[in-house]
Scaffold this motif. Structure first.
Motif, PDB file in Angstrom:
ATOM      1  N   HIS A 168       0.854  -1.177   0.000  1.00 25.13           N
ATOM      2  CA  HIS A 168       0.000   0.000   0.000  1.00 25.13           C
ATOM      3  C   HIS A 168       0.896   1.234   0.000  1.00 25.13           C
ATOM      4  CE1 HIS A 168      -3.511  -2.426   0.701  1.00 25.13           C
ATOM      5  NE2 HIS A 168      -2.899  -3.020   1.702  1.00 25.13           N
ATOM      6  N   ASN A 169       0.549   2.181  -0.801  1.00 19.11           N
ATOM      7  CA  ASN A 169       1.342   3.392  -0.909  1.00 19.11           C
ATOM      8  C   ASN A 169       0.829   4.398   0.115  1.00 19.11           C
ATOM      9  OD1 ASN A 169       3.108   5.293  -1.725  1.00 19.11           O
ATOM     10  ND2 ASN A 169       2.072   5.782  -3.626  1.00 19.11           N
ATOM     11  N   LEU A 170       1.192   4.172   1.389  1.00 18.10           N
ATOM     12  CA  LEU A 170       0.757   5.051   2.463  1.00 18.10           C
ATOM     13  C   LEU A 170       1.883   6.020   2.809  1.00 18.10           C
ATOM     14  CD1 LEU A 170      -0.933   2.456   4.819  1.00 18.10           C
ATOM     15  CD2 LEU A 170      -2.030   3.944   3.170  1.00 18.10           C
ATOM     16  N   ALA A 171       1.500   7.176   3.284  1.00 20.15           N
ATOM     17  CA  ALA A 171       2.501   8.155   3.697  1.00 20.15           C
ATOM     18  C   ALA A 171       3.209   7.635   4.946  1.00 20.15           C
ATOM     19  CB  ALA A 171       1.828   9.496   3.987  1.00 20.15           C
ATOM     20  N   PRO A 172       4.514   7.813   5.035  1.00 20.41           N
ATOM     21  CA  PRO A 172       5.229   7.345   6.229  1.00 20.41           C
ATOM     22  C   PRO A 172       4.830   8.165   7.450  1.00 20.41           C
ATOM     23  CG  PRO A 172       6.687   8.613   4.823  1.00 20.41           C
ATOM     24  CD  PRO A 172       5.396   8.447   4.072  1.00 20.41           C
ATOM     25  N   THR A 173       4.984   7.551   8.625  1.00 24.82           N
ATOM     26  CA  THR A 173       4.698   8.267   9.857  1.00 24.82           C
ATOM     27  C   THR A 173       5.764   9.337  10.067  1.00 24.82           C
ATOM     28  OG1 THR A 173       5.981   6.717  11.173  1.00 24.82           O
ATOM     29  CG2 THR A 173       3.639   6.211  10.874  1.00 24.82           C
ATOM     30  N   LEU A 174       5.502  10.221  11.022  1.00 26.46           N
ATOM     31  CA  LEU A 174       6.476  11.290  11.294  1.00 26.46           C
ATOM     32  C   LEU A 174       7.805  10.716  11.766  1.00 26.46           C
ATOM     33  CD1 LEU A 174       4.270  14.012  12.976  1.00 26.46           C
ATOM     34  CD2 LEU A 174       5.600  14.244  10.918  1.00 26.46           C
ATOM     35  N   ALA A 175       7.746   9.690  12.627  1.00 25.62           N
ATOM     36  CA  ALA A 175       8.979   9.089  13.126  1.00 25.62           C
ATOM     37  C   ALA A 175       9.778   8.460  11.988  1.00 25.62           C
ATOM     38  CB  ALA A 175       8.655   8.051  14.191  1.00 25.62           C
ATOM     39  N   GLU A 176       9.077   7.804  11.045  1.00 27.40           N
ATOM     40  CA  GLU A 176       9.768   7.191   9.912  1.00 27.40           C
ATOM     41  C   GLU A 176      10.389   8.235   8.989  1.00 27.40           C
ATOM     42  OE1 GLU A 176       6.885   3.247   9.544  1.00 27.40           O
ATOM     43  OE2 GLU A 176       6.696   4.902   8.124  1.00 27.40           O
ATOM     44  N   SER A 177       9.656   9.305   8.716  1.00 26.36           N
ATOM     45  CA  SER A 177      10.197  10.325   7.819  1.00 26.36           C
ATOM     46  C   SER A 177      11.368  11.063   8.456  1.00 26.36           C
ATOM     47  CB  SER A 177       9.110  11.305   7.395  1.00 26.36           C
ATOM     48  OG  SER A 177       8.615  12.006   8.505  1.00 26.36           O
ATOM     49  N   LEU A 178      11.312  11.305   9.782  1.00 23.88           N
ATOM     50  CA  LEU A 178      12.438  11.961  10.452  1.00 23.88           C
ATOM     51  C   LEU A 178      13.621  11.014  10.556  1.00 23.88           C
ATOM     52  CD1 LEU A 178      10.643  13.948  13.293  1.00 23.88           C
ATOM     53  CD2 LEU A 178      11.696  14.857  11.237  1.00 23.88           C
ATOM     54  N   LEU A 201      10.668  23.801  10.294  1.00 27.12           N
ATOM     55  CA  LEU A 201      12.080  23.769  10.678  1.00 27.12           C
ATOM     56  C   LEU A 201      13.000  23.494   9.490  1.00 27.12           C
ATOM     57  CD1 LEU A 201      11.734  21.856  14.053  1.00 27.12           C
ATOM     58  CD2 LEU A 201      12.371  24.251  13.762  1.00 27.12           C
ATOM     59  N   ARG A 202      12.460  22.950   8.396  1.00 28.93           N
ATOM     60  CA  ARG A 202      13.270  22.686   7.198  1.00 28.93           C
ATOM     61  C   ARG A 202      13.222  23.850   6.210  1.00 28.93           C
ATOM     62  NH1 ARG A 202      10.567  17.306   7.316  1.00 28.93           N
ATOM     63  NH2 ARG A 202      12.003  15.931   8.408  1.00 28.93           N
ATOM     64  N   VAL A 248      18.971  25.030  11.468  1.00 25.24           N
ATOM     65  CA  VAL A 248      18.703  23.716  12.058  1.00 25.24           C
ATOM     66  C   VAL A 248      19.600  22.673  11.402  1.00 25.24           C
ATOM     67  CG1 VAL A 248      16.950  21.923  12.339  1.00 25.24           C
ATOM     68  CG2 VAL A 248      16.332  24.318  12.621  1.00 25.24           C
ATOM     69  N   LEU A 249      20.263  21.867  12.260  1.00 21.73           N
ATOM     70  CA  LEU A 249      21.123  20.798  11.774  1.00 21.73           C
ATOM     71  C   LEU A 249      20.380  19.460  11.737  1.00 21.73           C
ATOM     72  CD1 LEU A 249      24.066  20.295  10.887  1.00 21.73           C
ATOM     73  CD2 LEU A 249      24.563  19.679  13.242  1.00 21.73           C
ATOM     74  N   GLN A 250      19.635  19.141  12.795  1.00 22.86           N
ATOM     75  CA  GLN A 250      18.953  17.846  12.882  1.00 22.86           C
ATOM     76  C   GLN A 250      17.659  17.985  13.670  1.00 22.86           C
ATOM     77  OE1 GLN A 250      20.844  15.082  11.568  1.00 22.86           O
ATOM     78  NE2 GLN A 250      18.878  14.032  11.559  1.00 22.86           N
ATOM     79  N   ILE A 251      16.628  17.226  13.244  1.00 25.19           N
ATOM     80  CA  ILE A 251      15.343  17.181  13.948  1.00 25.19           C
ATOM     81  C   ILE A 251      15.033  15.717  14.224  1.00 25.19           C
ATOM     82  CG2 ILE A 251      12.903  17.820  13.870  1.00 25.19           C
ATOM     83  CD1 ILE A 251      13.705  19.524  11.352  1.00 25.19           C
ATOM     84  N   THR A 252      14.731  15.386  15.491  1.00 23.85           N
ATOM     85  CA  THR A 252      14.298  14.033  15.839  1.00 23.85           C
ATOM     86  C   THR A 252      13.196  14.118  16.882  1.00 23.85           C
ATOM     87  OG1 THR A 252      16.003  13.849  17.532  1.00 23.85           O
ATOM     88  CG2 THR A 252      16.520  12.906  15.394  1.00 23.85           C
ATOM     89  N   GLU A 253      12.418  13.036  16.965  1.00 18.88           N
ATOM     90  CA  GLU A 253      11.400  12.983  18.016  1.00 18.88           C
ATOM     91  C   GLU A 253      12.089  12.894  19.360  1.00 18.88           C
ATOM     92  OE1 GLU A 253       8.482   9.926  17.676  1.00 18.88           O
ATOM     93  OE2 GLU A 253       7.312  11.057  16.234  1.00 18.88           O
ATOM     94  N   ALA A 254      11.466  13.496  20.355  1.00 16.22           N
ATOM     95  CA  ALA A 254      12.059  13.534  21.684  1.00 16.22           C
ATOM     96  C   ALA A 254      11.923  12.182  22.377  1.00 16.22           C
ATOM     97  CB  ALA A 254      11.389  14.627  22.511  1.00 16.22           C
ATOM     98  N   TYR A 291      18.488  20.206  16.949  1.00 13.48           N
ATOM     99  CA  TYR A 291      19.907  20.437  17.127  1.00 13.48           C
ATOM    100  C   TYR A 291      20.320  21.548  16.181  1.00 13.48           C
ATOM    101  CZ  TYR A 291      24.558  19.115  18.706  1.00 13.48           C
ATOM    102  OH  TYR A 291      25.800  19.099  19.295  1.00 13.48           O
ATOM    103  N   LEU A 292      20.857  22.628  16.724  1.00 11.50           N
ATOM    104  CA  LEU A 292      21.144  23.829  15.942  1.00 11.50           C
ATOM    105  C   LEU A 292      22.598  23.878  15.468  1.00 11.50           C
ATOM    106  CD1 LEU A 292      19.281  26.387  18.245  1.00 11.50           C
ATOM    107  CD2 LEU A 292      18.432  25.317  16.169  1.00 11.50           C
ATOM    108  N   ARG A 293      22.805  24.572  14.368  1.00 11.61           N
ATOM    109  CA  ARG A 293      24.167  24.788  13.847  1.00 11.61           C
ATOM    110  C   ARG A 293      24.845  25.885  14.659  1.00 11.61           C
ATOM    111  NH1 ARG A 293      24.547  22.558   8.703  1.00 11.61           N
ATOM    112  NH2 ARG A 293      22.526  22.169   7.729  1.00 11.61           N
ATOM    113  N   ARG A 294      26.169  25.834  14.649  1.00 14.50           N
ATOM    114  CA  ARG A 294      26.922  26.929  15.287  1.00 14.50           C
ATOM    115  C   ARG A 294      26.879  28.130  14.371  1.00 14.50           C
ATOM    116  NH1 ARG A 294      30.697  22.748  16.798  1.00 14.50           N
ATOM    117  NH2 ARG A 294      30.740  22.584  19.057  1.00 14.50           N
ATOM    118  N   ARG A 295      26.872  29.309  14.961  1.00 19.29           N
ATOM    119  CA  ARG A 295      26.907  30.530  14.144  1.00 19.29           C
ATOM    120  C   ARG A 295      28.317  30.799  13.713  1.00 19.29           C
ATOM    121  NH1 ARG A 295      22.545  34.946  14.799  1.00 19.29           N
ATOM    122  NH2 ARG A 295      23.887  35.740  13.171  1.00 19.29           N
TER     123      ARG A 295
END
Length: 198
Positions: free
Chosen positions: A70-80, A166-167, A175-181, A194-198
């Protein structure tokens, strides 16, 4: 007395075509029709081709042969999780296990999308300018509402929208990285950013 109707020439031609394709039920019975056609020859009979079934034959109670994808959209955790790792793997492992404490947090509970977006932009850009690396964005999991419309709606508008914000610009370059908490920081209702250094 019954009056006989005469056919128009085009109707008579159609009648002849139809009578050529039929076979009489009783061969010896005399024909009473005024529009007789010559006897049907076996070679002139039209051969019918039956359509082939699109599905393979099956019987009731038989197990499914192959699973259909089935061509279902991935969950948020899977896409991240599918996004490439941009940060140090060791630090990322500590962060996803909840070993790193966020340096700042913002709670977007109860805000509409229009209210939450400028607050998120302000928070992320201020945190990056202050030199912070790991921040926590709390969105909540969303409320289950009556879905009476024909198109199903996803639960948790902020939870689905925040990773996209955030993207995109102006937050994408910061923004460098986004993950579920981790569960102790909110689980699927919050994100580590997770933020980039300035």
């Amino acid at each position: 007395m019954t009056r006989r109707r005469s056919l128009r020439p085009e109707d008579e031609e159609i009648w002849r075509v139809v009578t050529r394709t039929i076979t009489p039920m009783h061969r010896a019975a005399p024909s009473l029709s005024t529009f007789d056609s010559p006897p049907v020859k076996p070679e002139a009979a039209v051969k019918l081709h039956h359509a082939q079934p699109r599905l393979p034959h099956f019987s009731l109670g038989e197990k499914a042969r192959a699973k259909t994808a089935h061509n279902l959209a991935p969950t948020l955790a899977e896409s991240l999780g599918a996004s490439p790792l941009q940060m140090d793997a060791k630090t990322h492992g500590k962060m996803t296990r909840g070993k790193l404490a966020p340096e700042a947090r913002i709670d977007l509970h109860g805000l509409t999308l229009a209210e939450a977006h400028p607050d998120l932009i302000r928070f992320i850009l201020n945190a990056q300018s202050a030199g912070l690396r790991l921040v926590l964005v709390i969105t909540g999991k969303g409320k289950l509402r009556d879905d009476t419309g024909p198109i199903p709606q996803r639960m948790g508008a902020l939870r689905h929208q925040v990773p996209q914000w955030l993207r995109m610009a102006p937050l994408g370059p910061a923004v460098l990285q986004i993950t579920e908490a981790h569960l102790k920081h909110g689980g699927s209702g919050a994100y580590y950013v997770y933020l980039r250094r300035r």
